[in-house]
Scaffold this motif. Structure first.
Motif, PDB file in Angstrom:
ATOM      1  N   HIS A  32      -5.824  11.360  -9.977  1.00  0.00           N
ATOM      2  CA  HIS A  32      -5.133  11.870  -8.787  1.00  0.00           C
ATOM      3  C   HIS A  32      -4.750  10.719  -7.854  1.00  0.00           C
ATOM      4  O   HIS A  32      -3.666  10.729  -7.258  1.00  0.00           O
ATOM      5  N   GLU A  35      -1.521   9.034  -8.935  1.00  0.00           N
ATOM      6  CA  GLU A  35      -0.344   9.806  -8.514  1.00  0.00           C
ATOM      7  C   GLU A  35      -0.095   9.654  -7.017  1.00  0.00           C
ATOM      8  O   GLU A  35       1.054   9.484  -6.583  1.00  0.00           O
ATOM      9  N   LEU A  36      -1.170   9.734  -6.224  1.00  0.00           N
ATOM     10  CA  LEU A  36      -1.040   9.611  -4.774  1.00  0.00           C
ATOM     11  C   LEU A  36      -0.528   8.227  -4.393  1.00  0.00           C
ATOM     12  O   LEU A  36       0.314   8.087  -3.501  1.00  0.00           O
ATOM     13  N   HIS A  81       2.710  15.507  -0.657  1.00  0.00           N
ATOM     14  CA  HIS A  81       1.898  14.906  -1.719  1.00  0.00           C
ATOM     15  C   HIS A  81       0.467  14.650  -1.257  1.00  0.00           C
ATOM     16  O   HIS A  81      -0.463  14.782  -2.038  1.00  0.00           O
ATOM     17  N   LEU A  85      -2.443  16.349  -3.367  1.00  0.00           N
ATOM     18  CA  LEU A  85      -3.306  15.406  -4.086  1.00  0.00           C
ATOM     19  C   LEU A  85      -4.548  15.023  -3.287  1.00  0.00           C
ATOM     20  O   LEU A  85      -5.662  15.023  -3.826  1.00  0.00           O
ATOM     21  N   LEU A  89      -6.881  18.351  -4.103  1.00  0.00           N
ATOM     22  CA  LEU A  89      -7.423  17.933  -5.400  1.00  0.00           C
ATOM     23  C   LEU A  89      -8.510  16.853  -5.307  1.00  0.00           C
ATOM     24  O   LEU A  89      -9.496  16.919  -6.041  1.00  0.00           O
ATOM     25  N   ILE A  90      -8.340  15.867  -4.447  1.00  0.00           N
ATOM     26  CA  ILE A  90      -9.316  14.768  -4.384  1.00  0.00           C
ATOM     27  C   ILE A  90     -10.507  15.103  -3.484  1.00  0.00           C
ATOM     28  O   ILE A  90     -11.660  14.968  -3.912  1.00  0.00           O
TER      29      ILE A  90
END
Length: 109
Positions: A32, A35-36, A81, A85, A89-90
């Motif tokens: 993740h 991507e971030l 984002h 993310l 998600l994180i």
């Protein structure tokens, strides 16, 4: 050591985040973060976004962000984002997180 080429000095807004990842979630968090980092690096006010995993403790991650201004960091925090993310998600995969902010001069080319 002298830097090659013209260098000017200006104040930047720097963010360092120390994270302790929940056991077994290291690979997912690093994915993740990759991507971030890609999304953050192309933000207009972003100068840099890097993250590092500790050699001694793989659950310890350091994120180093650099922005032109504090307002640019605020724009990052409000971005789609980061909401997906970072927040969704994180953050749930972290046991602990400490965010430190600094203003300071640094070389700009």
């Amino acid at each position: 050591m002298k830097l090659a080429g013209p260098v000017s000095r200006r104040s930047h807004f720097n963010v360092m985040t120390e994270c302790s990842v929940l056991p077994g979630c290291e690979t997912e968090v690093l994915g993740h973060l990759a991507e971030l980092a890609l999304a953050t690096r192309i933000e207009p006010g972003s100068i840099g976004y890097d993250y590092f995993q500790s050699v001694e403790n793989p659950r310890h991650i350091l994120i180093v962000e650099r922005y032109v201004t504090e307002a640019d960091f605020s724009v990052h925090l409000a971005s789609a984002h980061f909401a997906v993310l970072g927040k969704a998600l994180i953050n749930p995969l972290l046991a602990d997180r400490k965010v430190l902010t600094f203003k300071g001069d640094g070389p700009t080319r």
